[in-house]
Design an enzyme around this catalytic site. Structure first.
Site, PDB file in Angstrom:
ATOM      1  N   SER A  98      81.397 -43.211  50.977  1.00 44.76           N
ATOM      2  CA  SER A  98      80.428 -42.790  50.543  1.00 44.76           C
ATOM      3  C   SER A  98      81.020 -41.540  49.655  1.00 44.76           C
ATOM      4  O   SER A  98      81.932 -40.609  49.656  1.00 44.76           O
ATOM      5  CB  SER A  98      79.990 -41.538  51.708  1.00 44.76           C
ATOM      6  OG  SER A  98      78.857 -42.168  52.666  1.00 44.76           O
ATOM      7  N   LYS A 172      72.257 -43.143  49.895  1.00 48.04           N
ATOM      8  CA  LYS A 172      73.383 -42.434  51.293  1.00 48.04           C
ATOM      9  C   LYS A 172      73.087 -40.994  51.267  1.00 48.04           C
ATOM     10  O   LYS A 172      73.036 -40.353  52.527  1.00 48.04           O
ATOM     11  CB  LYS A 172      74.312 -42.587  50.942  1.00 48.04           C
ATOM     12  CG  LYS A 172      75.256 -42.082  52.114  1.00 48.04           C
ATOM     13  CD  LYS A 172      75.018 -42.618  53.020  1.00 48.04           C
ATOM     14  CE  LYS A 172      75.753 -41.887  54.006  1.00 48.04           C
ATOM     15  NZ  LYS A 172      77.266 -42.422  54.498  1.00 48.04           N
ATOM     16  N   LYS A 240      81.277 -33.300  53.216  1.00 46.38           N
ATOM     17  CA  LYS A 240      81.485 -33.423  51.852  1.00 46.38           C
ATOM     18  C   LYS A 240      80.125 -33.992  51.453  1.00 46.38           C
ATOM     19  O   LYS A 240      79.847 -34.031  50.069  1.00 46.38           O
ATOM     20  CB  LYS A 240      82.773 -34.947  52.005  1.00 46.38           C
ATOM     21  CG  LYS A 240      82.751 -35.632  51.325  1.00 46.38           C
ATOM     22  CD  LYS A 240      83.503 -36.951  50.614  1.00 46.38           C
ATOM     23  CE  LYS A 240      82.504 -37.996  51.413  1.00 46.38           C
ATOM     24  NZ  LYS A 240      82.623 -39.071  51.763  1.00 46.38           N
TER      25      LYS A 240
END
Length: 295
Positions: A98, A172, A240
């Site tokens: 990711s 994502k 994050k």
């Protein structure tokens, strides 16, 4: 019958290790490397080859899969002269970490200058999806490269091509926004029914199949009421991803108020409550603290 591919998987943590096992189960030849060697060693028993260095792992591979903490870690690999020297013509580099759309586009361009192909293909489904080979895989890049890698993806889950380079990471970020905000909503719902005297498990069963139902309600709602915060998706990685979402939104001139609010709550959980290495469903504990309840 699936053609055997020579695949290198770099990053054999909570997600990468079960992914490697599923590639081996699909009869691909898999070489693995991980910065902490002990995380990769058990895969040898499943038939994987353990490399001593990333360059050694990549040499001779048709497909390289990276499952790392962020785009900077992937970029560090790509900038390693030994790794660059090990890249064979025709190789496909699939970054399933990711990262950010910008990192994905940069990596794709860098590999293109070397005559190589790139796909950004982050996943959703957590460790359960990784183990069951049922991951949702969001793939950005050239359609013909996606087609060339389809059988590799299908050993890991359900791949969907969503657009050009960077689109997988954008998808994502959208996924992680929905996940985080839904975790916050489920936490409030579970605390409400628990404090009101209803049986949380029975409420989840009653809601099953209705408009409010979701994987997060059923899986994370159960975690919350059972107090099981053993990590599947780490809270520090949730922050994050939300930071990346907010940065991408800012670059597009957008304000995402719910994303910002839940991000700030996760930061508090991580930093003030030592929750960084707990499952992201642990936001329930932050809610309990906010309400003055024992955690």
């Amino acid at each position: 019958m699936t053609e055997t591919r020579r695949i290198t998987l770099i990053g054999t943590g909570l997600m990468g290790a079960p992914m490697a096992r599923n590639l081996l189960a699909a009869r691909h030849a898999v070489t693995v490397w991980n910065r902490s060697r002990h995380r990769a060693e058990p895969l040898v028993e499943n038939g994987a080859t353990l490399a001593e260095t990333p360059a050694q792992a990549i040499k001779g591979a048709e497909v390289v899969i990276t499952m790392l903490s962020d785009g900077f870690a992937t970029g560090e690999l790509l900038n390693d002269p030994a790794v660059q020297a090990a890249l064979d013509p025709g190789l496909i580099w699939i970054d399933m970490s990711s990262t950010t759309p910008e990192h994905a586009r940069q990596h794709a361009q860098q590999l293109a200058t070397l005559g190589l192909r790139h796909l950004d293909a982050p996943v959703s489904g957590g460790t359960a999806g990784a183990e069951a080979a049922s991951l949702a895989i969001m793939v950005g890049g050239a359609p013909e490269t996606f087609d060339a890698a389809r059988e590799v993806f299908e050993a890991l889950g359900r791949p969907v091509h969503v657009g050009p380079s960077g689109s997988g990471q954008l998808s994502k970020l959208a996924n992680q926004t929905i996940v985080a905000v839904t975790i916050a909503a489920v936490a409030e719902a579970m605390l409400l029914v628990e404090r009101g005297g209803a049986d949380p498990a029975a409420v989840r069963a009653a809601l099953k199949g209705g408009f409010a139902d979701s994987t997060i309600l059923q899986q994370h709602g159960k975690r919350m009421t059972e107090g099981n915060f053993v990590p599947g998706g780490l809270s520090k990685f949730q922050v994050k991803d939300l930071d990346n979402t907010l940065a991408e939104a800012a670059s597009l001139g957008l304000t995402l108020p719910e994303t910002q609010a839940v991000r700030d709550r996760f930061v508090h959980f991580n930093e003030a409550m030592d929750g960084a290495d707990q499952d992201h469903s642990g936001l329930y504990l932050e809610l309990r603290q906010r309400n003055g309840l024992d955690t």
